[in-house]
Design a protein around this motif. Structure first.
Motif, short mmCIF file in Angstrom:
data_model
loop_
_atom_site.label_atom_id
_atom_site.label_comp_id
_atom_site.label_asym_id
_atom_site.label_seq_id
_atom_site.Cartn_x
_atom_site.Cartn_y
_atom_site.Cartn_z
N MET A 1 0.85 -1.14 -0.15
CA MET A 1 0.10 -0.13 0.01
C MET A 1 0.85 1.19 -0.04
O MET A 1 1.73 1.32 0.83
N ASP A 5 -2.40 6.31 0.25
CA ASP A 5 -3.39 5.32 0.67
C ASP A 5 -3.43 5.12 2.13
O ASP A 5 -4.34 4.77 2.69
N SER A 6 -2.40 4.76 2.58
CA SER A 6 -2.22 4.52 3.95
C SER A 6 -2.51 5.77 4.94
O SER A 6 -3.48 5.30 5.98
N ASP A 10 -5.70 5.71 7.60
CA ASP A 10 -5.66 6.44 9.15
C ASP A 10 -7.06 7.39 9.31
O ASP A 10 -7.69 7.20 10.45
N ARG A 41 5.54 7.67 11.28
CA ARG A 41 5.92 7.12 10.14
C ARG A 41 7.29 7.49 9.52
O ARG A 41 8.32 7.00 9.23
N GLU A 78 -1.71 -1.27 9.44
CA GLU A 78 -2.79 -0.20 8.93
C GLU A 78 -3.92 -0.16 9.74
O GLU A 78 -4.34 -0.76 10.47
N GLU A 98 -3.03 -4.71 12.25
CA GLU A 98 -4.21 -3.85 11.57
C GLU A 98 -5.25 -3.58 12.70
O GLU A 98 -5.67 -4.49 13.38
#
Length: 212
Positions: A1, A5-6, A10, A41, A78, A98
């Motif tokens: 991903m 998109d990540s 969120d 991140r 994710e 996840e």
């Protein structure tokens, strides 16, 4: 991903789990849990490149900005969401899969000074309530729920609910209590059928009534 998109994931996670979130823009501008995730991140990326000091500096600034401390070494999947967030601490070797949901004041801490896996692993869809402490290299199974203020120092199976200090599983306890109640009911019915307690019936034998 991909990264974008990540990040969208969120935002979606925040709006799904917090009914107070009314728009994507509100989440982006005002949710410290979302901010902490994005800062992590960057810190985690620096950590993986061997830039440990810059990673810790970024993490430290993120803590000052959000009130949430996530070590750059922590691995986060994710759909992660921190609700409110103030006082959350996530240790270096923590693994979060996840769609995990943490509330304010949660600690994923360690008990060892060895440079080894010493922080919890949270599998998918785990929810950890406000002020709960999960300590040591323990595993929390998927879909498990940790009640607010609980202290967990042992593994928790999937789909279980844990409360208390120290934490104990209440979902299984409820099942056992239900089984105990059913057993007591069956024992009572069996007692009614024991000799001397059975109901008397009248049976005709060769034209004559016999009581049994």
């Amino acid at each position: 991903m991909g990264l974008l998109d990540s990040i969208r994931g969120d935002i979606k996670a925040a709006r799904k789990r917090d009914p107070a979130a009314t728009s994507d823009l509100e989440v982006i501008l005002t949710y410290p849990g979302f901010h902490a995730r994005q800062i992590h991140r960057l810190a985690h990326s620096l950590q993986r490149r061997g830039l440990r000091v810059p990673a810790r500096v970024v993490s430290h600034l993120g803590r000052a900005f959000t009130g949430i401390e996530i070590h750059p070494g922590a691995r986060i999947g994710e759909g992660f969401f921190i609700d409110h967030g103030m006082g959350v601490v996530i240790g270096e070797t923590a693994i979060i899969e996840e769609d995990v949901h943490l509330f304010q004041g949660v600690t994923l801490g360690g008990t060892s000074t060895r440079r080894a896996k010493r922080h919890p692993t949270l599998h998918a869809n785990v929810v950890v309530g406000a002020g709960a402490k999960v300590i040591g290299d323990v595993t929390i199974g998927e879909n498990a729920k940790i009640g607010a203020g609980s202290v967990v120092v042992t593994n928790v199976p999937a789909h279980a609910t844990v409360v208390g200090v120290p934490g104990h599983i209440v979902a299984f306890a409820d099942v056992i209590k239900s089984l105990e109640s059913r057993i007591a009911e069956l024992e009572s019915r069996i007692a009614e059928l024991e000799p001397g307690k059975a109901r008397k019936t009248v049976v005709s034998v060769d034209g004559e009534d016999e009581i049994t």
